[in-house]
Write an enzyme that holds these catalytic residues in place. Structure first.
Site, PDB file in Angstrom:
ATOM      1  N   LYS A  16       0.838  -1.206   0.000  1.00 33.27           N
ATOM      2  CA  LYS A  16       0.000   0.000   0.000  1.00 33.27           C
ATOM      3  C   LYS A  16       0.871   1.254   0.000  1.00 33.27           C
ATOM      4  O   LYS A  16       0.598   2.215  -0.726  1.00 33.27           O
ATOM      5  CB  LYS A  16      -0.944  -0.019   1.197  1.00 33.27           C
ATOM      6  CG  LYS A  16      -1.981  -1.134   1.106  1.00 33.27           C
ATOM      7  CD  LYS A  16      -2.741  -1.307   2.405  1.00 33.27           C
ATOM      8  CE  LYS A  16      -3.652  -2.522   2.331  1.00 33.27           C
ATOM      9  NZ  LYS A  16      -4.315  -2.776   3.615  1.00 33.27           N
ATOM     10  N   HIS A  57       0.451  -6.604  18.074  1.00 34.53           N
ATOM     11  CA  HIS A  57      -0.468  -7.740  18.167  1.00 34.53           C
ATOM     12  C   HIS A  57      -1.420  -7.583  19.345  1.00 34.53           C
ATOM     13  O   HIS A  57      -1.048  -7.036  20.376  1.00 34.53           O
ATOM     14  CB  HIS A  57       0.296  -9.048  18.423  1.00 34.53           C
ATOM     15  CG  HIS A  57       1.275  -9.417  17.375  1.00 34.53           C
ATOM     16  ND1 HIS A  57       2.577  -8.989  17.403  1.00 34.53           N
ATOM     17  CD2 HIS A  57       1.154 -10.184  16.278  1.00 34.53           C
ATOM     18  CE1 HIS A  57       3.215  -9.479  16.357  1.00 34.53           C
ATOM     19  NE2 HIS A  57       2.375 -10.202  15.659  1.00 34.53           N
TER      20      HIS A  57
END
Length: 117
Positions: free
Chosen positions: A61, A103
């Site tokens: 991206k 995470h």
């Protein structure tokens, strides 16, 4: 100067449900990354795989091409420095690639910033 910014969030549980994990791992991870994954097990292995997948999505991206004809998973390699900080060690952009990985129990979020002249 910032060339591009990419961000991705991935559900870790999605990787637990893979029907052919070996094929997916070979597609997404470089040989060096596969060797590092082999030393992990359980939740940590899923976090590693999801994290590297997500970094490569974020990178694509930021690079502006997405993953496909001009850029594939094997073009990007993530390693860790002596302090455990993720580093994109191999990539096609001529400048610097900054990366962050975070995470939770079920998700990984990554951001890549490409910086060049």
């Amino acid at each position: 100067m910032i060339y591009g910014i990419g961000i991705d969030i991935t559900n870790i549980d999605r990787f637990k449900a893979l029907h052919n994990p070996t094929s997916f791992i070979k597609k997404v991870l470089t040989d060096k990354e596969q060797a590092e994954l082999a030393g992990k097990s359980g939740q940590r292995a899923y976090e590693f795989l999801a994290g590297h997948f997500s970094v490569k999505e974020s990178y694509s991206k930021a690079y502006g091409t997405g993953l496909g004809k001009k850029l594939n998973f094997q073009d990007i390699e993530v390693e860790y420095d002596d302090n455990g900080r993720p580093v994109i060690s191999n990539h096609p952009f001529a400048g610097v690639a900054h990366v962050s990985i975070s995470h939770s129990k079920h998700h990984v979020v990554t951001q890549v910033i490409l910086e060049g002249d």
